[in-house]
Write a protein that holds these residues in place. Structure first.
Motif, PDB file in Angstrom:
ATOM      1  N   THR A   1      -6.575  10.085 -18.310  1.00  0.00           N
ATOM      2  CA  THR A   1      -6.783   8.941 -17.405  1.00  0.00           C
ATOM      3  C   THR A   1      -7.658   9.307 -16.201  1.00  0.00           C
ATOM      4  N   ARG A   2      -8.262  10.478 -16.245  1.00  0.00           N
ATOM      5  CA  ARG A   2      -9.110  10.954 -15.142  1.00  0.00           C
ATOM      6  C   ARG A   2      -8.336  11.111 -13.836  1.00  0.00           C
ATOM      7  N   GLY A   3      -7.029  11.102 -13.894  1.00  0.00           N
ATOM      8  CA  GLY A   3      -6.220  11.244 -12.694  1.00  0.00           C
ATOM      9  C   GLY A   3      -6.301  10.054 -11.757  1.00  0.00           C
ATOM     10  N   LEU A   4      -6.842   8.934 -12.241  1.00  0.00           N
ATOM     11  CA  LEU A   4      -7.052   7.775 -11.364  1.00  0.00           C
ATOM     12  C   LEU A   4      -5.743   7.184 -10.859  1.00  0.00           C
ATOM     13  N   HIS A   5      -4.726   7.175 -11.714  1.00  0.00           N
ATOM     14  CA  HIS A   5      -3.456   6.585 -11.291  1.00  0.00           C
ATOM     15  C   HIS A   5      -2.799   7.452 -10.214  1.00  0.00           C
ATOM     16  N   LEU A   6      -2.914   8.760 -10.369  1.00  0.00           N
ATOM     17  CA  LEU A   6      -2.363   9.661  -9.353  1.00  0.00           C
ATOM     18  C   LEU A   6      -3.103   9.497  -8.034  1.00  0.00           C
ATOM     19  N   ASP A   7      -4.419   9.340  -8.107  1.00  0.00           N
ATOM     20  CA  ASP A   7      -5.208   9.092  -6.901  1.00  0.00           C
ATOM     21  C   ASP A   7      -4.781   7.784  -6.236  1.00  0.00           C
ATOM     22  N   GLY A   8      -4.547   6.757  -7.036  1.00  0.00           N
ATOM     23  CA  GLY A   8      -4.094   5.482  -6.494  1.00  0.00           C
ATOM     24  C   GLY A   8      -2.738   5.598  -5.847  1.00  0.00           C
ATOM     25  N   LEU A   9      -1.842   6.382  -6.457  1.00  0.00           N
ATOM     26  CA  LEU A   9      -0.520   6.609  -5.861  1.00  0.00           C
ATOM     27  C   LEU A   9      -0.644   7.257  -4.488  1.00  0.00           C
ATOM     28  N   ALA A  10      -1.455   8.311  -4.396  1.00  0.00           N
ATOM     29  CA  ALA A  10      -1.607   9.017  -3.122  1.00  0.00           C
ATOM     30  C   ALA A  10      -2.190   8.100  -2.050  1.00  0.00           C
ATOM     31  N   ASP A  11      -3.223   7.357  -2.395  1.00  0.00           N
ATOM     32  CA  ASP A  11      -3.859   6.471  -1.414  1.00  0.00           C
ATOM     33  C   ASP A  11      -2.910   5.361  -0.959  1.00  0.00           C
ATOM     34  N   THR A  12      -2.156   4.800  -1.889  1.00  0.00           N
ATOM     35  CA  THR A  12      -1.240   3.718  -1.541  1.00  0.00           C
ATOM     36  C   THR A  12      -0.114   4.209  -0.642  1.00  0.00           C
ATOM     37  N   VAL A  13       0.447   5.367  -0.974  1.00  0.00           N
ATOM     38  CA  VAL A  13       1.532   5.909  -0.155  1.00  0.00           C
ATOM     39  C   VAL A  13       1.024   6.291   1.228  1.00  0.00           C
ATOM     40  N   ASP A  14      -0.178   6.840   1.310  1.00  0.00           N
ATOM     41  CA  ASP A  14      -0.755   7.152   2.626  1.00  0.00           C
ATOM     42  C   ASP A  14      -0.898   5.890   3.476  1.00  0.00           C
ATOM     43  N   ALA A  15      -1.362   4.803   2.862  1.00  0.00           N
ATOM     44  CA  ALA A  15      -1.533   3.552   3.592  1.00  0.00           C
ATOM     45  C   ALA A  15      -0.203   2.993   4.057  1.00  0.00           C
ATOM     46  N   LEU A  16       0.791   2.992   3.178  1.00  0.00           N
ATOM     47  CA  LEU A  16       2.105   2.469   3.554  1.00  0.00           C
ATOM     48  C   LEU A  16       2.781   3.370   4.582  1.00  0.00           C
ATOM     49  N   GLY A  17       2.589   4.670   4.444  1.00  0.00           N
ATOM     50  CA  GLY A  17       3.193   5.607   5.385  1.00  0.00           C
ATOM     51  C   GLY A  17       2.609   5.543   6.774  1.00  0.00           C
ATOM     52  N   SER A  18       1.436   4.981   6.907  1.00  0.00           N
ATOM     53  CA  SER A  18       0.794   4.885   8.225  1.00  0.00           C
ATOM     54  C   SER A  18       1.398   3.791   9.091  1.00  0.00           C
ATOM     55  N   TYR A  19       2.170   2.890   8.481  1.00  0.00           N
ATOM     56  CA  TYR A  19       2.765   1.733   9.171  1.00  0.00           C
ATOM     57  C   TYR A  19       1.717   0.763   9.689  1.00  0.00           C
ATOM     58  N   ARG A  20       0.489   0.885   9.210  1.00  0.00           N
ATOM     59  CA  ARG A  20      -0.541  -0.077   9.589  1.00  0.00           C
ATOM     60  C   ARG A  20      -0.569  -1.216   8.585  1.00  0.00           C
ATOM     61  N   ARG A  21      -1.214  -2.308   8.975  1.00  0.00           N
ATOM     62  CA  ARG A  21      -1.254  -3.490   8.125  1.00  0.00           C
ATOM     63  C   ARG A  21      -2.694  -3.943   7.898  1.00  0.00           C
ATOM     64  N   GLY A  22      -2.883  -4.733   6.848  1.00  0.00           N
ATOM     65  CA  GLY A  22      -4.155  -5.387   6.604  1.00  0.00           C
ATOM     66  C   GLY A  22      -5.334  -4.440   6.549  1.00  0.00           C
ATOM     67  N   PRO A  23      -6.431  -4.796   7.193  1.00  0.00           N
ATOM     68  CA  PRO A  23      -7.657  -3.995   7.121  1.00  0.00           C
ATOM     69  C   PRO A  23      -7.477  -2.551   7.562  1.00  0.00           C
ATOM     70  N   ALA A  24      -6.613  -2.314   8.550  1.00  0.00           N
ATOM     71  CA  ALA A  24      -6.404  -0.938   9.021  1.00  0.00           C
ATOM     72  C   ALA A  24      -5.787  -0.079   7.919  1.00  0.00           C
ATOM     73  N   ALA A  25      -4.832  -0.628   7.189  1.00  0.00           N
ATOM     74  CA  ALA A  25      -4.217   0.112   6.090  1.00  0.00           C
ATOM     75  C   ALA A  25      -5.199   0.288   4.934  1.00  0.00           C
ATOM     76  N   LEU A  26      -5.987  -0.744   4.666  1.00  0.00           N
ATOM     77  CA  LEU A  26      -6.972  -0.652   3.588  1.00  0.00           C
ATOM     78  C   LEU A  26      -8.030   0.398   3.898  1.00  0.00           C
ATOM     79  N   GLU A  27      -8.349   0.556   5.164  1.00  0.00           N
ATOM     80  CA  GLU A  27      -9.327   1.565   5.557  1.00  0.00           C
ATOM     81  C   GLU A  27      -8.811   2.964   5.253  1.00  0.00           C
ATOM     82  N   ILE A  28      -7.516   3.187   5.429  1.00  0.00           N
ATOM     83  CA  ILE A  28      -6.928   4.484   5.102  1.00  0.00           C
ATOM     84  C   ILE A  28      -7.048   4.757   3.606  1.00  0.00           C
ATOM     85  N   MET A  29      -6.861   3.725   2.806  1.00  0.00           N
ATOM     86  CA  MET A  29      -6.937   3.893   1.354  1.00  0.00           C
ATOM     87  C   MET A  29      -8.348   4.254   0.902  1.00  0.00           C
TER      88      MET A  29
END
Length: 257
Positions: A79-107
């Motif tokens: 799977t080219r590790g894409l799902h694992l990359d998505g997991l890491a990016d999503t958890v980083d965004a949620l862990g930042s406690y930011r919302r909307g565009p600010a969280a998307l920027e982290i991803m």
């Protein structure tokens, strides 16, 4: 587009989205994307066959833990590790406690933060440990378990792409696939994966379907939280769903009665 051509285009798009298969995607539009997301569990089931084969082959040659680690590695490579990359990016965004565009920027950032690293380590450890436990069972049950977990993981994508779930951005994979899966296709996917799960635990045929339903319920709850925080789904969110549901199903299958 005629139904048969849409099905073929959707199958090609599903393969190029979820695997390393060198298949040309063909026509890409929202109708095709909906077909591809509905077919995602089937792609997961196909991916599971070589993973289970490697697991069973190596179990006869080395320790179960080593066999499980190599099998998880093969899954990531396919799977080219894409799902694992998505997991890491999503958890980083949620862990930042930011919302909307600010969280998307982290991803969007190419690096992985501490939350993402911890999530990757925990998920991979749980998958390896669960597979090492599962491989002690009959070969047919091992194959059924790996197929169930892999198909259920992609069913998490089908769930996330159901009608009513918005995209977080106006572009990207999330915008293409958000809201494209109807209730009939989703219900059919759930029923099919639950049926696949029955032989995964031969002496407790109810355990596999229950593990699938439980994992999907957790994924649905997390999806609601993600939509509140991010405004909708992205490609990274879909990848995170794959890894979350796959891991939860594996854990559900190894629980003792």
């Amino acid at each position: 587009m005629p139904a048969d051509r849409r099905l073929g285009a959707g199958a090609r798009l599903a393969l190029t989205t979820f695997t390393v298969a060198p298949v040309r995607p063909g026509r890409v539009d929202r109708a095709t994307a909906g077909t591809a997301m509905a077919l995602a569990p089937l792609v997961g089931a196909l991916l599971a066959v070589p993973v289970a084969g490697v697991l069973l082959l190596l179990d006869s040659l080395t320790a179960p833990l080593v066999a499980a680690a190599v099998a998880v590695t093969v899954s990531a490579l396919l799977t080219r590790g894409l799902h694992l990359d998505g997991l890491a990016d999503t958890v980083d965004a949620l862990g930042s406690y930011r919302r909307g565009p600010a969280a998307l920027e982290i991803m969007k950032k190419p690096d992985v933060g501490p939350f993402g690293v911890v999530a990757l380590v925990l998920v991979l450890l749980m998958q390896v440990a669960a597979l090492a436990e599962l491989v002690d069972g009959p070969g047919s049950a091992v194959l059924a378990a790996v197929v169930t977990a892999s198909a259920a993981g992609r069913l998490g994508v089908t769930l996330a792409c159901r009608r009513g779930v918005p995209a977080a951005r106006p572009e990207g994979l999330g915008a293409l696939v958000a809201g494209t899966v109807g209730p009939v296709a989703l219900a059919a996917g759930i029923a099919a994966v639950m049926l696949l799960a029955v032989p995964a635990v031969p002496d407790r045929p109810w355990q596999g379907p229950l593990a699938v339903l439980t994992a999907l319920a957790v994924a649905a709850a997390l999806l609601r939280h993600v939509v509140r925080r991010l405004g909708g789904i992205t490609g990274d969110v879909l990848g995170a769903g794959v890894e979350l549901v796959t891991t939860l199903v594996y854990l559900g299958l190894v629980l003792s009665g």
